[in-house]
Structure formats: C-alpha cells, structure tokens
Enzyme design. Structure first.
Site, PDB file in Angstrom:
ATOM      1  N   SER A  97      68.687 -22.417 -40.463  1.00  0.00           N
ATOM      2  CA  SER A  97      68.654 -23.794 -40.641  1.00  0.00           C
ATOM      3  C   SER A  97      69.665 -24.308 -41.577  1.00  0.00           C
ATOM      4  O   SER A  97      69.833 -25.647 -41.672  1.00  0.00           O
ATOM      5  CB  SER A  97      67.076 -24.186 -40.861  1.00  0.00           C
ATOM      6  OG  SER A  97      66.523 -24.221 -39.413  1.00  0.00           O
ATOM      7  N   SER A 143      67.675 -26.356 -38.436  1.00  0.00           N
ATOM      8  CA  SER A 143      66.773 -27.759 -38.604  1.00  0.00           C
ATOM      9  C   SER A 143      67.237 -28.640 -39.585  1.00  0.00           C
ATOM     10  O   SER A 143      66.973 -29.698 -39.694  1.00  0.00           O
ATOM     11  CB  SER A 143      65.441 -27.296 -38.716  1.00  0.00           C
ATOM     12  OG  SER A 143      65.289 -26.833 -40.181  1.00  0.00           O
ATOM     13  N   LYS A 160      66.582 -32.706 -48.045  1.00  0.00           N
ATOM     14  CA  LYS A 160      65.856 -32.434 -46.735  1.00  0.00           C
ATOM     15  C   LYS A 160      64.438 -33.069 -46.583  1.00  0.00           C
ATOM     16  O   LYS A 160      63.749 -32.894 -47.978  1.00  0.00           O
ATOM     17  CB  LYS A 160      65.781 -31.070 -46.205  1.00  0.00           C
ATOM     18  CG  LYS A 160      65.314 -30.710 -44.935  1.00  0.00           C
ATOM     19  CD  LYS A 160      65.381 -29.117 -44.503  1.00  0.00           C
ATOM     20  CE  LYS A 160      65.070 -28.919 -43.113  1.00  0.00           C
ATOM     21  NZ  LYS A 160      65.262 -27.441 -42.903  1.00  0.00           N
TER      22      LYS A 160
HETATM   23  N1  GLN Z   1      66.212 -22.483 -35.468  1.00  0.00           N
HETATM   24  C1  GLN Z   1      65.086 -21.600 -36.014  1.00  0.00           C
HETATM   25  C2  GLN Z   1      63.815 -21.825 -35.682  1.00  0.00           C
HETATM   26  O1  GLN Z   1      63.667 -22.669 -34.767  1.00  0.00           O
HETATM   27  C3  GLN Z   1      65.258 -21.578 -37.449  1.00  0.00           C
HETATM   28  C4  GLN Z   1      64.804 -22.684 -38.166  1.00  0.00           C
HETATM   29  C5  GLN Z   1      64.955 -22.394 -39.830  1.00  0.00           C
HETATM   30  O2  GLN Z   1      65.612 -21.664 -40.001  1.00  0.00           O
HETATM   31  N2  GLN Z   1      64.242 -23.425 -40.298  1.00  0.00           N
HETATM   32  O3  GLN Z   1      62.869 -21.327 -36.134  1.00  0.00           O
END
Ligand code: GLN
Length: 480
Positions: free
Chosen positions: A165, A141, A66
C-alpha cells in the site's frame, strides 16, 4: 509561491534555512492548495502548525498523513463510516516523531477503508483521482497520500504498507515509496489492519526526501508502546551513490516473467536493468520458488488478522453507533452499516480461515508458506545484494475497472506481497512512463539494509532522471 510547490521537501527546507520563505508561509501555501483540491486526496486539512520550525531538522516542511494514523483531537476514520466522529485521545508515534523533527501535519489523506484495497475506491468518503490521468485510480491503499504529493498538494507524505500500500500507489503516481523493515517504525497509534505485516513509511518525490523522513521515523528506536518495534541498527544516511560498481542485483524470474506483467511495464523494467549494468552493477536471474504462493498466503493471513483486529468496532467504544436498544442489534447494525463490502469480505474470509476445523488447513498452511518465502529471500541474499522486480504488474487502471472483480484487484499486489510476508524492506522508484502513465521499479534488500537500498535507488534515480510532475499539475483537477 507557485514555484515553491515544485520543489522536493529537502529543497523547500533549504529555502526555509536560507530565509527565503518562512515555515508559516510554506504551510499556508500548501494549505491553500490542499483545501481547494479536487482529486479527493484530503479528508481533513489542518489550520496551522508551522510556528517557528525553521531551526528544526525538517525546517517546518508540512507533511500529509494517511488517515489511518491517530492524531489527538483530529478526526481519524481510516476512511470508514464506522469511525465517523472518532477523535483519538492520543497521537501515533510516527506522526509525533516527525512533528518533533519539524514536519507539522498538513492534513489527513484519503485511503481504502482500513487500508484494504489497491485503488482507493474502497473509501467510505469517495475515490481519489490520479493526477497523471483523472479517470484513473492513484493506487491504494495509501492513494490519497500518493495523489497529494504527485499533484503538488503536499511536499511529502506518510502511508502504511501491509502488502504493497505504499509501493503500489507510489508506482502508479510516479513517486518514491518505501516500506521499511518490519519493526523499524513504531505502529503505536496506527489503526491495525494485519499487525504482523503493517508498517509505516514515506511517499516522496525523490530518494533524498524518503531517507529524510525514514531517518526521523526510526530515530528514537524502540517504542515501549509497540512491543514489535526495534532499534534500527544504524542511522539513516542521505543517499549519495552515483554508481553501482560491484553491486549484485537479482532479478526474480517468477515475478519479472509472470504473464500478469503488462508489456509496457516489462519494457521499462528491462530498460532499468540495462541502466544498472551501465552504472557498473551486475544483474543475474534468481529464483524465489515460493513467491508464486505469496498472494494466496497473504489473502489468508491478512484477513485472519484483520478479522481479529476489527472485532473492536462494535458501536460501544469508537465512532458511530446504530441499533434499536438491545446489545445484539447494536453490534449487528453498527457493523453492517459501518463497514463496506471489502471489509466485510475480509472479516468473513478471516473468520472462516481461523475457525476450528479449518485453522490448520488455511491459517497453519499459510504461515508455513510465509516461512518458506522468508527462507527464499535469505537464500537469495546469500548470492546477491539486492533483488529487483516490477512494483505493480500494470500502470494505473481506470476508476471502476476492477471494483467488481476482487481477484483482479488482488493481483495488483503480486510483486509487493512477498516482501511484506518476509518482513524485508522494499522501495519503489519511478522507472519512466508507459503511454503517459508512470511505472515503478522495486528494489528490496535484507532486513535493515535500507541505507544500501536507498543508495542503489538514488544512483538509478539520477540515471533515469524521471520528472515527477504530471503534465496537468498546477491546473486544478477537473473531471474528464
Ligand atoms: N492491496 C492489499 C490489500 O488490499 C495491500 C493493502 C495494504 O498494503 N494495506 O490487502
């Protein structure tokens, strides 16, 4: 070579060890696929890296990373314009440890800007498509890391999970995604979103691959460059369980019964519970009474930490710079042109929640909710060994469907955020397909119970027999 990309990483490593393919050939085969992909999964692809890795523990099987992990002299943007042109002078511990174990980096994957999002649509470099249905999101994400593995563009990948994420995109792409116990994997070199929640973990085709990556991520223990990292108390074993005799599973009433859970997701969840019983496990209902406040607490705490962490992007030290000469306009223009809407929304939310006069009402209260949720989990683990929930309330949704409705987007994390707040590990495995789209099943356990959690996931994975290849894999993605 095409059959090679159908293999799990562990199977590819076997072929390397048997002398059937060299690490260089394997790397070249994946590089070619990653370079020509049309899902938007990769932001950069590495030229080389396999050298002579056949004798290493991971046998040279390449890894997608990532774009939130700093890698020396490789563009690292966290999918933000504000980091365009940034070349880190050092490499994240997670990437370094996996490379040392024999998994060279294949390339950097697309993501939501600074890991804020659940659909990968917040990237400054375009969305990612779900290989199971090209008009749908891969989740976020870590959407690029999940889409790359599901489409056979990479054998395995790492992502980061702050509130879901890793687990949510793994679920939406039909893969295994594991968020380790907070502190087990060093965060050094991982661009910070919400430091008390962020954790690195694997996205893979099966539980064996997840265990292999986790083993080498935690190997080496405490990293003196991340004071929150700890020694994992035992080595990570490759999971082998085929039965679940005597294992007690708790079904979280508040999460499994929530009306946000789509009927197709609920049906596969119930089917998986039946499989647990067939394999000898017991299932009982438990309550985590404070989890329904998890999302509210998370969306105060994560933005609060993000607002502090992102203050460093000022146009002076990293990446892009805009402005007309004076310092204030440099800050203002760099940040207003560099960040996209969701990141700005979080910075404003977080700054507000931390401002004097509101601190106790928001941040202080959210911290207390967090403690209550951690206590709920501790009480549950006195009664059961593992706790299960659906991973995501829905299957992959259509591109654009939730972009105008932040609340609908935030609801994607309903079942994953409580574990992040409690710091406990959780894994998502594919439970099956609902209308042709993958559905995830989440298993969580007490801190450092990864071996037990992986074993249970392995037994279920065998019983479910999910085929991780989307019907169109191999055929390069063409927009529908
Ligand atoms: N979707 C969640 C957010 O927008 C989690 C994101 C993540 O785990 N980095 O914060």
């Amino acid at each position: 070579m095409s059959d090679l990309v159908e293999l799990s990483a562990a199977q590819a490593a076997e072929r390397v060890r048997a002398g059937e393919v060299s690490p260089d050939e394997l790397f070249a085969a994946y590089r070619e696929r990653a370079e020509s992909e049309e899902l938007g999964a990769f932001l950069t692809v590495s030229d080389s890296g396999a050298d002579d890795l056949a004798e290493t523990p991971l046998a040279g099987v390449p890894l997608a990373v990532k774009d939130i992990f700093c890698v020396e002299d490789v563009p690292t943007t966290a999918a933000s314009r504000i980091l365009a042109g940034y070349l880190p002078p050092y490499t994240a511990t997670a990437v370094e440890r996996l490379a040392a174990a024999g998994a060279p980096m294949l390339g950097k994957t697309n993501m939501d800007e600074f890991a804020m999002g659940s659909s990968n649509e917040n990237s400054a470099y375009g969305p990612v498509r779900n290989p199971w249905a090209l008009d749908r999101v891969p989740g976020g994400s870590s959407g690029g890391s999940a889409a790359a593995v599901a489409a056979g563009l990479a054998p395995w990948s790492i992502g980061t999970d702050t509130g879901g994420s890793i687990r949510q995109p793994a679920a939406l792409c039909g893969l295994v995604g594991l968020k380790p116990t907070y502190g087990s994997v060093s965060r050094y070199g991982m661009i910070a979103f919400a430091s008390s929640l962020d954790q690195c973990g694997p996205i893979t085709r099966d539980t064996t691959d997840a265990a292999l990556l986790l083993r080498h991520l935690v190997d080496g223990g405490h990293d003196r460059r991340d004071s929150t990292s700890v020694d994992f108390p035992e080595p990570i074993e490759l999971p082998s369980a085929e039965r679940l005799d005597g294992v007690r599973f708790g079904v979280v009433a508040e999460l499994a019964e929530a009306d946000t859970i789509e009927p197709g997701v609920k049906a596969l969840f119930d089917q998986t519970l039946a499989r647990i019983e067939e394999l000898g496990g017991s299932v009982e209902e438990i309550s985590l009474p404070h989890t329904e406040h998890g999302l509210s607490a998370y969306y105060v705490l994560a933005p609060a930490e993000a607002s502090a962490n992102l203050s460093r992007y000022d146009g002076v030290r990293f990446g892009m710079r805009a402005g007309d000469g004076d310092l204030l306009s440099l800050y203002e223009r760099t940040r207003s042109e560099g960040f996209r809407a969701e990141v700005k929304r979080r910075i404003m939310l977080g700054t507000y929640a931390l401002s004097s006069g509101y601190y106790e009402a928001y941040y202080g209260r959210a911290q207390r909710v967090r403690t209550k949720i951690a206590e709920d989990f501790r009480a549950a683990f006195d009664r059961v060994d593992l706790v299960v929930t659906p991973t995501s309330p829905s299957v992959a949704f259509r591109l654009g469907e939730r972009t105008q409705d932040p609340m609908a987007m935030y609801m994607s994390d309903y079942c994953t955020v409580p574990m992040s707040l409690a710091g406990v590990p959780a894994i998502s495995i594919p439970a099956g397909l609902s209308d042709g789209l993958p559905v995830g099943f989440q298993i969580t356990g007490p801190a450092f119970s990864e071996n037990r959690m992986l074993d249970a996931a392995h037994a279920l994975e065998r019983a479910i027999g999910f085929d991780t290849s989307p019907p169109r894999r191999g055929a390069q993605a063409v927009a529908t």
